[in-house]
Design an enzyme around this catalytic site. Structure first.
Site: not given
Ligand SMILES: Cc1cc2nc3c(=O)[nH]c(=O)nc-3n(C[C@H](O)[C@H](O)[C@H](O)COP(=O)(O)OP(=O)(O)OC[C@H]3O[C@@H](n4cnc5c(N)ncnc54)[C@H](O)[C@@H]3O)c2cc1C
Length: 497
Positions: A53, A178, A257, A346, A412, A452, A457
């Site tokens: 941004h 943790v 946003k 965050i 792939c 796909c 793959c």
């Protein structure tokens, strides 16, 4: 030089990875990055709009830190994508308005741009708008143009940052959850994890959606709660018509946003997200809904001249924003317990801000704990990406295949990924100390990201992982906790977690 300060960063998302990288720039730190998933970047940082941004949507009077670090982050990413060879584009963005009310609202952002020092933001109308974006909906009245907006590949960004941090001395521990922060005598002592005790003088909590729980376990901010806010997306095939040249989005509301329409760095059309508050315990609810996707399509129709038919959708997915109370990031170094740092809640624009946030956190650590930041000699800013076939000419491919025949073997077909690239991805995953998985390979070299969605793959990739790691095929993971071949149907259905 004094003894090394041991820093444990919890969470290898874009925030924790960036903090680890920045700390390796300085002398005196021993950095360990602790992640509960088998690989890095699988949390919030994996599923988002991928926009860097400009910073004109952040109100510095309400959220000064977010506003400042968003603008700085946008600048820093230009350097980081070059240093780390991260796929990125800088097409600028258009906040499209379709009514006088929306126009009034949109004008506010031109003012915010001035307050935040975001360059080049202005209103555009009519022919200029069409020239900037031929695929914009002709009903649009105008737009706020912000030329500094960009888009990166978020998972490739995280993997590149971690590769570089590890190259510069950081250590990564994966599949290590943790359980709590150990505090004794008012000081941080380290982390109690599912893999034993990790000693640390400083703990940086960058655990994304779970950062509130990690903070509570240290006895810090007991009232702080992160709520998941879901955002759903549609990803279209590369060959659809009417892909926008710029990043387009609707006028923001207090919770989001707006809905975006953009062409990703890998050439797909991405539409989304929605914004839906979920209960605090729904931190794994990444399923999509019919209503959510319907809303994305109707909002996207306001942006684009033509929305491609649903038959061209190759994937739908959802991400969860780690929404803190009042939208306020919790970024703080504590004296009690000494050595605990929160980088929590965050939410957006966390991807954009991450490099600037990491420098900010290094500064906080220095200030709070009296550690001088001295740049390390010989710190290596560079990381080179995996050499890719996609986008190369036949002549170049011929040369690559002569030098390494594995480049001549396609694994792939949708995304033109060769065996050489898959093997290199596996090697790099091992080099940072993560576990090679089918998703880990997909995020690094795009195998399985095409139309796909890995039907062809995935099997080959699983075999290559099994061969390269010497592990039995039935122990190869697709993604989090989903075995590739333990359940062959999972593999063939594309049932990644
Ligand atoms: C829908 C949506 C759209 C967005 N769009 C944008 C955008 O376009 N631009 C922008 O700038 N930002 C955007 N964002 C915001 C951005 O994605 C986030 O701010 C950013 O990814 C947060 O990164 P993080 O490292 O804090 O979290 P994460 O990526 O979630 O990293 C935290 C890590 O901690 C690990 N972890 C958690 N608990 C533990 C534990 N107990 N032990 C060990 N490890 C643990 C997790 O597994 C995870 O890997 C968007 C977010 C969403 C959801």
């Amino acid at each position: 030089m004094g003894p090394l300060v041991k820093v444990a960063v919890v969470g290898a998302g874009v925030v924790g990875a960036s903090i680890a990288r920045v700390l390796t720039m300085y002398e005196g730190f021993e950095v360990v990055l602790v992640e509960r998933e088998p690989d890095v970047g699988w949390g919030v940082s994996k599923a988002n709009t991928s926009v860097i941004h400009p910073g004109h949507e952040e109100d510095p009077r309400q959220h000064p830190l977010r506003a400042k670090l968003c603008v700085e982050g946008n600048r820093l990413w230009r350097r980081w994508v070059r240093e780390l060879d991260i796929p990125a584009r800088w097409p600028g963005e258009l906040m499209v308005f379709a009514s006088p009310e929306e126009e009034r609202e949109a004008r506010k952002y031109v003012e915010l741009a001035k307050l935040n020092g975001v360059p080049g933001v202005r209103l555009v109308y009519g022919r200029e708008l069409l020239a900037l974006e031929p695929n914009v909906n002709p009903q649009a009245l105008g737009a706020v143009y912000a030329p500094t907006a960009g888009t990166v590949s978020p998972f490739e960004a995280v993997t590149a940052i971690v590769e570089n941090a590890v190259e510069n001395g950081a250590r990564l521990l994966v599949e290590t959850e943790v359980l709590r922060v150990r505090v004794e005598g008012g000081e941080v002592k380290g982390l109690e994890t599912t893999r034993g005790f990790v000693e640390a003088d400083i703990v940086v909590n960058a655990a994304g959606l779970w950062a509130d729980e990690v903070s509570r376990s240290a006895g810090v901010e007991p009232e702080f709660r992160i709520r998941p806010r879901r955002g759903e997306y549609l990803l279209f095939d590369e060959d659809v018509r009417g892909k926008p040249a710029r990043i387009l989005h609707t006028v923001p509301t207090p919770v989001t946003k707006g809905v975006y329409a953009l062409t990703t760095v890998h050439g797909n059309l991405l539409l989304g997200p929605t914004a839906e508050d979920l209960p605090p315990e729904a931190k794994d609810e990444t399923g999509t809904t019919r209503e959510g996707l319907g809303r994305v399509l109707s909002e996207a129709a306001k942006l684009l001249r033509e929305v491609p038919p649903p038959s061209k959708v190759i994937r739908t997915f959802a991400g969860l924003r780690p929404e803190p109370p009042g939208g306020e990031w919790l970024v703080k170094a504590y004296e009690d317990p000494w050595g605990f740092v929160n980088v929590a809640g965050i939410r957006s624009p966390g991807l954009t801000a991450a490099p600037a946030l990491a420098h900010h956190v290094a500064g906080l650590i220095s200030e709070a704990y009296g550690i001088e930041l001295r740049r390390k000699e010989g710190w290596n800013p560079r990381r080179v990406g995996i050499a890719r076939l996609a986008g190369k000419s036949l002549r170049e491919i011929d040369e690559m295949a002569r030098a390494n025949p594995d480049y001549g073997e396609i694994v792939c077909y949708c995304k033109m990924v060769s065996k050489a690239e898959v093997l290199e991805a596996i090697e790099r995953i091992r080099r940072i100390g993560a576990r090679p998985t089918i998703d880990g390979v997909k995020f690094r070299v795009q195998a399985g990201f095409g139309r796909c969605q890995g039907s062809f793959c995935r099997w080959r990739v699983a075999l290559l992982i099994a061969q390269a790691t010497g592990r039995p095929l039935h122990e190869v993971l697709v993604g989090r906790g989903a075995y590739a071949v333990g359940d062959v149907k999972v593999l063939l259905r594309g049932g990644a977690a």
